[in-house]
Design an enzyme around this catalytic site. Structure first.
Site, PDB file in Angstrom:
ATOM      1  N   ALA A  27      -5.379  -7.772   0.591  1.00 57.25           N
ATOM      2  CA  ALA A  27      -4.816  -7.483  -0.614  1.00 57.25           C
ATOM      3  C   ALA A  27      -4.512  -5.657  -1.028  1.00 57.25           C
ATOM      4  O   ALA A  27      -5.512  -5.163  -0.523  1.00 57.25           O
ATOM      5  CB  ALA A  27      -5.432  -8.647  -1.782  1.00 57.25           C
ATOM      6  N   ALA A  28      -3.247  -6.008  -1.253  1.00 51.75           N
ATOM      7  CA  ALA A  28      -3.296  -4.329  -0.947  1.00 51.75           C
ATOM      8  C   ALA A  28      -2.773  -3.922  -2.444  1.00 51.75           C
ATOM      9  O   ALA A  28      -2.935  -5.102  -3.106  1.00 51.75           O
ATOM     10  CB  ALA A  28      -1.695  -3.762   0.038  1.00 51.75           C
ATOM     11  N   ILE A  56      -4.792 -13.301   3.306  1.00 51.04           N
ATOM     12  CA  ILE A  56      -5.985 -12.596   4.714  1.00 51.04           C
ATOM     13  C   ILE A  56      -5.747 -11.545   3.994  1.00 51.04           C
ATOM     14  O   ILE A  56      -6.870 -10.809   4.942  1.00 51.04           O
ATOM     15  CB  ILE A  56      -5.022 -13.446   5.509  1.00 51.04           C
ATOM     16  N   VAL A 112      -1.135 -10.469   1.140  1.00 51.64           N
ATOM     17  CA  VAL A 112      -0.292 -11.044   2.543  1.00 51.64           C
ATOM     18  C   VAL A 112      -0.348 -11.766   2.998  1.00 51.64           C
ATOM     19  O   VAL A 112      -1.920 -12.209   2.581  1.00 51.64           O
ATOM     20  CB  VAL A 112      -0.493 -10.188   3.263  1.00 51.64           C
ATOM     21  N   GLY A 168       0.660  -5.398  -3.593  1.00 54.09           N
ATOM     22  CA  GLY A 168       0.558  -6.922  -2.943  1.00 54.09           C
ATOM     23  C   GLY A 168      -0.346  -7.217  -2.939  1.00 54.09           C
ATOM     24  O   GLY A 168      -1.469  -6.989  -2.332  1.00 54.09           O
ATOM     25  N   ASP A 212       2.962   6.608   5.201  1.00 56.05           N
ATOM     26  CA  ASP A 212       2.054   6.516   4.200  1.00 56.05           C
ATOM     27  C   ASP A 212       1.145   5.612   5.310  1.00 56.05           C
ATOM     28  O   ASP A 212       0.270   4.600   5.411  1.00 56.05           O
ATOM     29  CB  ASP A 212       1.948   4.962   3.298  1.00 56.05           C
TER      30      ASP A 212
END
Length: 616
Positions: free
Chosen positions: A138-139, A136, A144, A142, A293
């Site tokens: 994408a960073a 759902i 999620v 990683g 962050d």
């Protein structure tokens, strides 16, 4: 903790050993980075020269996002920082770079599910009753998935680390560290230790790769800050967490830069940003443990109006001495005490103790005298950072790594606020917190800073106390009874003689102003037929003060009454709460002080009476 035993830890020596013997790989990566960024820069310059920058801006923004994405996680993080700075980037760039927060390319789901089973030691269907077939979000590090725990039925977010990411960011930081060495050696205008800053940033990023550590960070953050009704931190499910898999409570919410969606739910972006600023000030200046962050993908507005913090991989701490020094620095800025501001840099660890600060004072004066044409609250954070940056470059400053992360955190929050209001000022929004801390904190440094602020040039500034109370009352934790304690204890303590002299003088002035002001009010309220009798027929009245003298006394009296009114009308004010102060006033030192005040008042009123007689 057993699952996290093999987590990667940042080590410059390890990177040197790993990549120092692979010059071909390092050279290829350096060439890739330089060629892509240089090519983009040339295109932007050509657009400017052709006068096509406006119509080509969207295309260039998409191109930059694509370049940063292809260059990998290290450069994605740089793009994330730029995506929250509308004062640095045009709107088209902000919109495209915002995609880097949670809309990055994904890696195969089969690899993610295999990683979950390998890390947790169970089959996927024995852990989750359902799990989304694709990510759902994408960073940079990683992606999620949304899932439901089989044993409890709770909705959770499952973050899975990208495969091979340690090698990708390790190589980038090896290159950036080498660049830092060159900057330190050949570029004189940069006085900070760039290698140390790179090491600190790399250490934080590598910590983000250990999801057990991130879970512990979240637990500590929740304990410190989620006691407030408007701050939400998700719970961690430890049985389903490892170094590369993190399972946490699912939070429904909207990113803070989605203003239209937030307002459609009846919420205001600026209210949420203010919550974030107050929480950040507590992080930076109260407990010292802060989220380093806070880009929009990591802060959500919940439907209930709460601010939810996510992603606790990058955290940092402010040293205790620096926390109080920062507040004192603001006081010195308000007072325009540039010598004290320069001395603050010792406590902030910007300067070595043997560095002479006298040459720095004129540079601070030149910048802030121009910047403070109006008031401190009208400065934006970027103005201060830019101005101080010019001073830092000229003198032997060494910017600590924690300070760089503080700048990152506050500039991101200011950037979010600027989405909703281009005139938003972080310092103005921070005033209630600063006022509360100055008025109530027993720390000797802050207590002395308060005295310095109120007794400028030996005269008590009632207008400043009034302003502090007005601002402090906007902080939910402000208590009027606490505002009276720290200075009073010093006043009656063994080290308070200098303060006692100032207080006696001011108490005499106030008593005189209240007494004579009351007499003037009584005369003005008297019936017209009595006034000639009271004034012995003098049409100017019975008092032989000049108009300026009367105005000063009446203004002082009114200021004192306003301050007392602010104290009385504060939340939860109760005269019984002042019992500790009454007890202190019963001590012998207080009686001596009272005698000195009474004697001063008697002398002052006698002098006034004699003055009246002589004038008559």
């Amino acid at each position: 903790m057993v699952r996290a035993a093999g987590a990667t830890v940042y080590s410059p020596e390890l990177l040197a050993a790993r990549y120092g013997s692979r010059p071909f790989k390092v050279a290829l990566r350096a060439a890739e980075v330089l060629s892509k960024l240089a090519s983009f820069g040339v295109k932007v310059l050509l657009d400017e020269r052709k006068g096509e920058s406006s119509e080509r801006r969207r295309a260039r923004a998409v191109e930059l996002r694509t370049i940063l994405t292809r260059l990998g996680p290290t450069f994605v993080k740089i793009g994330q920082g730029l995506s929250t700075r509308p004062d640095l980037c045009p709107a088209e760039y902000l919109e495209e770079l915002a995609e880097l927060q949670d809309s990055l390319p994904t890696f195969p789901d089969e690899e993610a599910f295999a990683c979950i089973e390998r890390e947790l030691g169970f089959a996927l269907d024995s852990i989750y009753s359902t799990i989304s077939p694709s990510p759902i979000a994408a960073a940079s590090l990683g992606q999620v998935y949304k899932a439901r725990l089989k044993y409890s039925g709770k909705l959770v977010a499952v973050k899975v680390q990208r495969p091979g990411i340690e090698d990708a960011i390790g190589l980038d930081f090896y290159l950036l560290r080498g660049l830092g060495f060159l900057i330190n050696k050949y570029i004189d205008i940069v006085t900070s230790d760039v290698v140390a800053l790179m090491d600190e940033f790399a250490r934080r990023v590598f910590q983000e790769l250990n999801y057990v550590q991130e879970g512990q960070n979240a637990r500590r953050f929740k304990k410190l800050y989620a006691d407030k009704q408007d701050v939400l931190v998700p719970d961690i499910f430890w049985d389903y967490t490892s170094a590369k898999v993190l399972t946490m409570e699912w939070i429904e919410g909207v990113k803070l830069n989605q203003q239209a969606v937030i307002e459609s739910q009846g919420l205001k972006v600026l209210d949420l940003v203010n919550i974030g600023i107050q929480c950040s000030l507590r992080q930076l200046l109260e407990y010292g443990y802060f989220h380093a962050d806070p880009h929009p993908g990591n802060i959500l507005a919940t439907p209930e109006g709460k601010l939810a913090f996510l992603d606790f991989g990058m955290m940092s701490e402010t040293p205790e001495d620096a926390r109080v020094a920062i507040i004192g620095h603001v006081v010195h800025l308000v007072n325009r005490d540039y010598e004290a501001m320069a001395r603050d840099y010792y406590a902030l660890d910007f300067l070595e103790p043997d560095v002479d600060v006298s040459p720095i004072v004129p540079a601070l004066k030149n910048f802030f005298d121009d910047a403070l044409n109006a008031t401190v609250s009208e400065l934006n954070f970027k103005t201060i950072v830019d101005g101080l940056g010019a001073v830092l470059y000229q003198y032997p400053f060494n910017v600590p790594a924690y300070y760089a992360l503080i700048l990152r955190s506050l500039t991101v929050l200011e950037g979010l606020a600027l989405y909703a209001d281009p005139d938003f000022k972080v310092l103005a929004a921070s005033y209630p917190y600063f006022a509360k801390r100055l008025l109530t904190d027993p720390n000797p440094y802050l207590r002395d800073a308060l005295i310095e602020l109120l007794f400028k040039d030996g005269r008590f500034r009632w207008n400043r106390l009034e302003n502090l109370l007005v601002q402090g009352r906007q902080d939910r934790e402000f208590a009027a009874k606490d505002a009276l304690q720290p200075v009073l204890k010093l006043l009656l303590g063994p080290d308070g003689e200098e303060l006692r002299v100032l207080v006696v003088k001011e108490a005499v002035r106030v008593t005189e102003a209240i007494t004579i002001g009351t007499l003037i009010d009584s005369y003005n309220a008297a019936p017209a037929f009595l006034k000639p009798l009271i004034s012995s027929g003098n049409p100017a009245g019975p008092f032989k003060f000049s108009e300026a003298e009367q105005e000063q006394m009446m203004d002082l009296r009114d200021q004192v009454f306003r301050v007392w009114g602010l104290l009385r009308s504060s939340n939860n004010f109760d005269p019984s709460l002042l019992q500790p102060i009454v007890q202190v006033l019963q001590e012998p030192e207080a009686r001596v002080l009272g005698s000195r005040v009474a004697g001063g008042v008697t002398q002052r009123l006698a002098a006034r009476l004699l003055q009246q007689l002589l004038r008559t």
